[in-house]
Design an enzyme around this catalytic site. Structure first.
Site, short mmCIF file in Angstrom:
data_model
loop_
_atom_site.label_atom_id
_atom_site.label_comp_id
_atom_site.label_asym_id
_atom_site.label_seq_id
_atom_site.Cartn_x
_atom_site.Cartn_y
_atom_site.Cartn_z
N CYS A 33 39.01 -62.46 -6.59
CA CYS A 33 38.15 -62.36 -7.64
C CYS A 33 37.01 -61.58 -7.55
CB CYS A 33 37.67 -63.79 -7.69
SG CYS A 33 36.23 -64.25 -8.75
N CYS A 36 33.48 -62.99 -7.58
CA CYS A 36 33.10 -63.87 -6.48
C CYS A 36 32.45 -63.13 -5.46
CB CYS A 36 34.40 -64.46 -6.14
SG CYS A 36 35.22 -65.75 -7.25
#
Length: 108
Positions: A33, A36
């Protein structure tokens, strides 16, 4: 990762989050991700500034699937705010440093 940001797991969630005397932000993330990863420096800075007022912990959804399922985490990154063992707020996505700080500090 900053020394001030810890990790938790499905097994440790109750002790690390629900029984914490300090409000806790749980950052649900995964290695793949990109948003993230982009959020990490901002979380580290906020954690360092708010030491003692809030605890930020990361939970890897690839290795821990029970907790994200329980809290219906469907997109990453997702931040859940817990206070006195109760879920009090949710933020999905990487909102940028200013909104991230507002979300984390609101209600402390």
């Amino acid at each position: 990762m900053s020394n001030s940001i810890s990790t938790t797991s499905d097994a440790g969630f109750d002790a690390d989050v629900l029984k914490s005397s300090t409000p806790v932000i749980v950052d649900f993330w995964a290695t793949w991700c990109a948003p993230c990863k982009a959020m990490v420096p901002h979380l580290e800075k906020i954690q360092d500034e708010l030491t003692g007022q809030v605890k930020i912990v990361k939970l890897n959804v690839e290795d821990n699937q029970a907790t994200p399922t329980q809290y219906k985490v469907l997109k990453l990154p997702t931040l859940l705010k817990f206070k006195d063992g109760q879920l009090v707020d949710t933020m999905v996505g990487n909102p940028g440093p200013r909104k991230l700080r507002e979300f984390i500090s609101k209600g402390l």
